[in-house]
Every structure is written in structure tokens, then in C-alpha cells.
Design an enzyme around this catalytic site. Structure first.
Site, PDB file in Angstrom:
ATOM      1  CD  GLU A 121      -2.897  -1.240   2.312  1.00  0.00           C
ATOM      2  OE1 GLU A 121      -2.414  -1.265   3.466  1.00  0.00           O
ATOM      3  OE2 GLU A 121      -4.121  -1.278   2.087  1.00  0.00           O
ATOM      4  CD  GLU A 141      -3.131  -7.043   3.527  1.00  0.00           C
ATOM      5  OE1 GLU A 141      -2.716  -7.883   2.700  1.00  0.00           O
ATOM      6  OE2 GLU A 141      -2.748  -5.860   3.533  1.00  0.00           O
TER       7      GLU A 141
HETATM    8  C1  1HE Z   1       7.262  -7.698  12.217  1.00  0.00           C
HETATM    9  C2  1HE Z   1       6.536  -7.725  11.014  1.00  0.00           C
HETATM   10  C3  1HE Z   1       5.240  -7.140  10.986  1.00  0.00           C
HETATM   11  C4  1HE Z   1       8.434  -8.704  10.700  1.00  0.00           C
HETATM   12  N1  1HE Z   1       4.796  -6.613  12.136  1.00  0.00           N
HETATM   13  N2  1HE Z   1       6.765  -7.137  13.318  1.00  0.00           N
HETATM   14  N3  1HE Z   1       2.458  -8.366   7.017  1.00  0.00           N
HETATM   15  C5  1HE Z   1       2.824  -9.645   6.967  1.00  0.00           C
HETATM   16  O1  1HE Z   1       2.042 -10.558   7.128  1.00  0.00           O
HETATM   17  C6  1HE Z   1       4.299  -9.916   6.772  1.00  0.00           C
HETATM   18  C7  1HE Z   1       4.891 -10.373   8.069  1.00  0.00           C
HETATM   19  N4  1HE Z   1       6.350 -10.548   8.012  1.00  0.00           N
HETATM   20  C8  1HE Z   1       6.938 -11.572   7.372  1.00  0.00           C
HETATM   21  O2  1HE Z   1       6.325 -12.381   6.702  1.00  0.00           O
HETATM   22  C9  1HE Z   1       8.428 -11.685   7.520  1.00  0.00           C
HETATM   23  O3  1HE Z   1       8.819 -11.007   8.710  1.00  0.00           O
HETATM   24  C10 1HE Z   1       9.247 -11.134   6.346  1.00  0.00           C
HETATM   25  C11 1HE Z   1       9.100 -12.036   5.144  1.00  0.00           C
HETATM   26  C12 1HE Z   1       8.869  -9.698   5.985  1.00  0.00           C
HETATM   27  C13 1HE Z   1      10.761 -11.099   6.741  1.00  0.00           C
HETATM   28  O4  1HE Z   1      11.132 -12.384   7.184  1.00  0.00           O
HETATM   29  P1  1HE Z   1      12.478 -12.551   8.066  1.00  0.00           P
HETATM   30  O5  1HE Z   1      12.668 -14.019   8.272  1.00  0.00           O
HETATM   31  O6  1HE Z   1      13.577 -11.789   7.434  1.00  0.00           O
HETATM   32  O7  1HE Z   1      12.185 -11.808   9.464  1.00  0.00           O
HETATM   33  P2  1HE Z   1      11.354 -12.315  10.727  1.00  0.00           P
HETATM   34  O8  1HE Z   1      12.217 -13.214  11.568  1.00  0.00           O
HETATM   35  O9  1HE Z   1      10.018 -12.833  10.343  1.00  0.00           O
HETATM   36  O10 1HE Z   1      11.090 -10.960  11.515  1.00  0.00           O
HETATM   37  C14 1HE Z   1      12.187 -10.223  12.070  1.00  0.00           C
HETATM   38  C15 1HE Z   1      11.607  -9.294  13.095  1.00  0.00           C
HETATM   39  O11 1HE Z   1      10.729  -8.380  12.451  1.00  0.00           O
HETATM   40  C16 1HE Z   1      10.779 -10.010  14.140  1.00  0.00           C
HETATM   41  O12 1HE Z   1      10.865  -9.260  15.330  1.00  0.00           O
HETATM   42  P3  1HE Z   1      11.752  -9.781  16.589  1.00  0.00           P
HETATM   43  O13 1HE Z   1      11.545  -8.729  17.640  1.00  0.00           O
HETATM   44  O14 1HE Z   1      11.217 -11.151  16.945  1.00  0.00           O
HETATM   45  O15 1HE Z   1      13.151  -9.845  16.087  1.00  0.00           O
HETATM   46  C17 1HE Z   1       9.363  -9.893  13.598  1.00  0.00           C
HETATM   47  O16 1HE Z   1       8.383  -9.989  14.595  1.00  0.00           O
HETATM   48  C18 1HE Z   1       9.431  -8.484  13.016  1.00  0.00           C
HETATM   49  N5  1HE Z   1       8.417  -8.301  11.990  1.00  0.00           N
HETATM   50  N6  1HE Z   1       7.282  -8.366  10.083  1.00  0.00           N
HETATM   51  C19 1HE Z   1       5.545  -6.588  13.248  1.00  0.00           C
HETATM   52  N7  1HE Z   1       4.490  -7.084   9.867  1.00  0.00           N
HETATM   53  C20 1HE Z   1      -3.559  -1.036   7.258  1.00  0.00           C
HETATM   54  S1  1HE Z   1      -3.913  -2.666   7.204  1.00  0.00           S
HETATM   55  C21 1HE Z   1      -2.538  -3.444   6.505  1.00  0.00           C
HETATM   56  C22 1HE Z   1      -2.614  -4.919   6.773  1.00  0.00           C
HETATM   57  C23 1HE Z   1      -1.318  -5.627   6.559  1.00  0.00           C
HETATM   58  O17 1HE Z   1      -0.293  -5.030   6.271  1.00  0.00           O
HETATM   59  S2  1HE Z   1      -1.363  -7.318   6.749  1.00  0.00           S
HETATM   60  C24 1HE Z   1       0.214  -7.838   6.252  1.00  0.00           C
HETATM   61  C25 1HE Z   1       1.168  -7.898   7.412  1.00  0.00           C
END
Ligand code: 1HE
Length: 265
Positions: A121, A141
């Protein structure tokens, strides 16, 4: 009036060079640049002040290997928001992204890694999107039990069409590489998206600011109008832009046959 130099940015970084090219960096790599409420407020502040700051073009880039992981899911979980809270939060996302799309300053997104959910977005509110070999696009989502809230139903549907957007949300389909370009998620696929973004920003910054203002606001506004009203608005905008003093020298150069001709290399 507040100035962009005075903003106290924590999750974004701003560098403006001597040519008025701003690099806006998503600077929360440890969280994959997920958009928490504080980052959205910083985007609102920055892109509200940008149009009258003297900045001529923006490269929107990210720290770390991923552009943006979308909504901060952990914050959303912890806050356990009620419907009104989340509605108001989404309105702030819209405020930020509308300031970007309608602000009149060219914004070029240098993409890499995940451009997912709210990250897509955000990228869709830029005027040009550049992908590299690592870039991938998704709307996860559905699998998170959520819905888009930052304008995807408008901007992503505009880029790829309704059917593809629904498919992305229902199936978790990921687009990357040439296929992402072919469906319209980005306009360029290159080895180095930041270098290309800087090159395009420098080229766009050569135009008179009023011309870029029209390109980067009027077209979006006109898409929201009836054809009749858009034609009227176009004539009014052209009346202002096409008679600006800044254009005189360029027109004279063409008339004198000293200006570059429009020809393929
Ligand atoms: C996060 C987020 C997040 C990572 N919110 N903290 N978006 C998603 O569903 C995508 C979610 N994220 C992922 O699928 C993966 O993190 C990634 C593919 C982007 C990257 O993977 P990777 O293996 O490099 O990293 P990781 O181990 O998953 O995450 C590293 C850290 O980033 C970890 O935090 P830590 O404190 O445990 O080290 C994760 O929690 C953090 N992190 N992504 C919060 N999204 C207005 S409405 C919009 C609706 C949406 O956007 S829905 C889609 C959400």
C-alpha cells in the site's frame, strides 16, 4: 510554519542533497520496516511538509533487505484495538499516503525484498516503483485474518486490476521478477533499484516544479472525476502550467532549434 528540518524522526530518515533530491529511508530494519502507528505519524508529518520544502523529487528507500512488511502485527496484537481505534488508525494511513500521491512532488520507490500488505500500500502511493531481483509483492492479509486498510482497494486494484488483487488476497499469491512488472506492480526491474531511483529522480527534478506538481497530483485527482469534469480540470491546470514563466526558455530553445529532440537512442 514547521519545516522538514525540524521534524524529530525516529523511524524514518531524511537526507536532502544540494540538488533538492530527498532520500526518505524506512529505518526500522529490525522489524522489517513494519508500519507501527508512530511511523505512520512520521509519514504524515514528513509528506505534509514536503511539497513546500524546496524538495524537487523523493527516493523512498528502506534500510535492511526488505522494503516493508506492512502493518505492525505485533503492535496490533498487543494493542487489541477496537473497531473505532483501527478505523482511525487507517484514516492516518490514508492521510499519509494521500499526502504522498497528491502532494505534487515526484516520489520514486526503490524496492527490495518484501513489499507486502501495508508495504505494498505504501509503495503504491509512490509515483514510480522500481523492483530488483529480490523484490516480491504479496497481500497476506487473508492469511492473517485481516483486510487491507491503507488504500490497497484503491491503489493496488488500480495497478493490477480487481481480479488479480482478489486472487492475491484469497490465495496468498506472490509476484516477483518480470511477472510483477507485467501485471503492473512496478514499472522497472533492475539490478540496483536505488541507483535507478536516484537516476530517475534526478531526471524528473530537471522539470519546473509546477509541471511536476501537475503530473504528481492532477492526474490522480482527475482519475477520481467524471470525464467531463476531468477534461475541464485538465484545461484549467494546463492554463496555469503551460503559461508559466519557467517554460518560456524551454519553448524558445525549441523554436531556435537548440533544444533536444524526442528520439529513441
Ligand atoms: C514484524 C513484522 C510485521 C516482521 N509486524 N513485526 N504483514 C505480513 O504478514 C508480513 C509479516 N512478516 C513476514 O512475513 C516476515 O517477517 C518477512 C518475510 C517480511 C521477513 O522475514 P524474516 O525471516 O527476514 O524476518 P522475521 O524473523 O520474520 O522478523 C524479524 C523481526 O521483524 C521479528 O521481530 P523480533 O523482535 O522477533 O526480532 C518480527 O516480529 C518483526 N516483523 N514483520 C511486526 N508485519 C492497514 S492494514 C494493513 C494490513 C497488513 O499489512 S497485513 C500484512 C502484514
Amino acid at each position: 510554519m514547521r519545516r522538514i528540518e525540524d521534524l524529530d524522526l525516529k523511524n524514518l530518515r531524511l537526507d536532502v542533497d544540494g540538488d533538492g533530491i530527498a532520500r526518505v529511508t524506512l529505518d526500522r530494519a529490525a522489524k522489517r520496516n513494519a508500519l507501527d502507528a508512530a511511523t505512520v505519524e512520521e509519514l504524515v508529518d514528513l509528506f505534509s511538509l514536503l511539497p513546500r520544502s524546496g524538495v524537487r523529487a523523493v527516493v523512498l528507500r528502506a534500510e535492511g533487505p526488505h522494503f516493508c512488511a506492512g502493518l505492525d502485527l505485533v503492535e496490533h496484537f498487543k494493542e487489541d484495538r477496537d473497531p473505532a481505534d483501527f478505523m482511525h488508525l487507517c484514516l492516518r494511513w490514508h492521510e499519509a499516503f494521500n499526502k504522498m500521491e497528491y502532494g505534487g512532488v515526484p516520489i520514486i520507490a526503490a524496492l527490495k525484498g518484501a513489499v507486502v500488505g501495508g508495504g505494498l500500500e505504501l509503495a503504491s502511493a509512490a509515483h514510480i516503483r522500481i523492483a530488483d531481483a529480490t523484490t516480491y509483492f504479496a497481500l497476506p492479509e487473508g492469511q492473517r485474518g485481516l483486510f487491507t486498510g491503507g488504500g490497497a482497494t484503491i491503489r493496488v486494484a488500480d495497478l493490477v486490476g480487481k481480479a488479480r488483487m482478489i486472487d492475491m488476497m484469497l490465495t496468498g499469491r506472490i509476484y516477483q521478477g518480470q511477472e510483477a512488472i507485467d501485471v503492473g506492480l512496478a514499472q522497472y526491474l533492475v539490478d540496483d533499484s536505488e541507483a535507478k531511483a536516484m537516476e530517475l529522480a534526478r531526471a524528473a527534478a530537471q522539470h519546473p516544479p509546477l509541471t511536476n506538481f501537475a503530473i504528481c497530483s492532477a492526474i490522480s485527482h482527475m482519475q477520481n472525476m467524471s470525464a467531463l469534469d476531468a477534461a475541464y480540470a485538465e484545461a484549467v491546470v494546463a492554463g496555469v502550467v503551460n503559461t508559466q514563466k519557467d517554460a518560456r526558455g524551454r519553448l524558445e530553445a525549441f523554436a531556435n532549434k537548440t533544444a533536444a529532440r524526442v528520439k529513441p537512442k
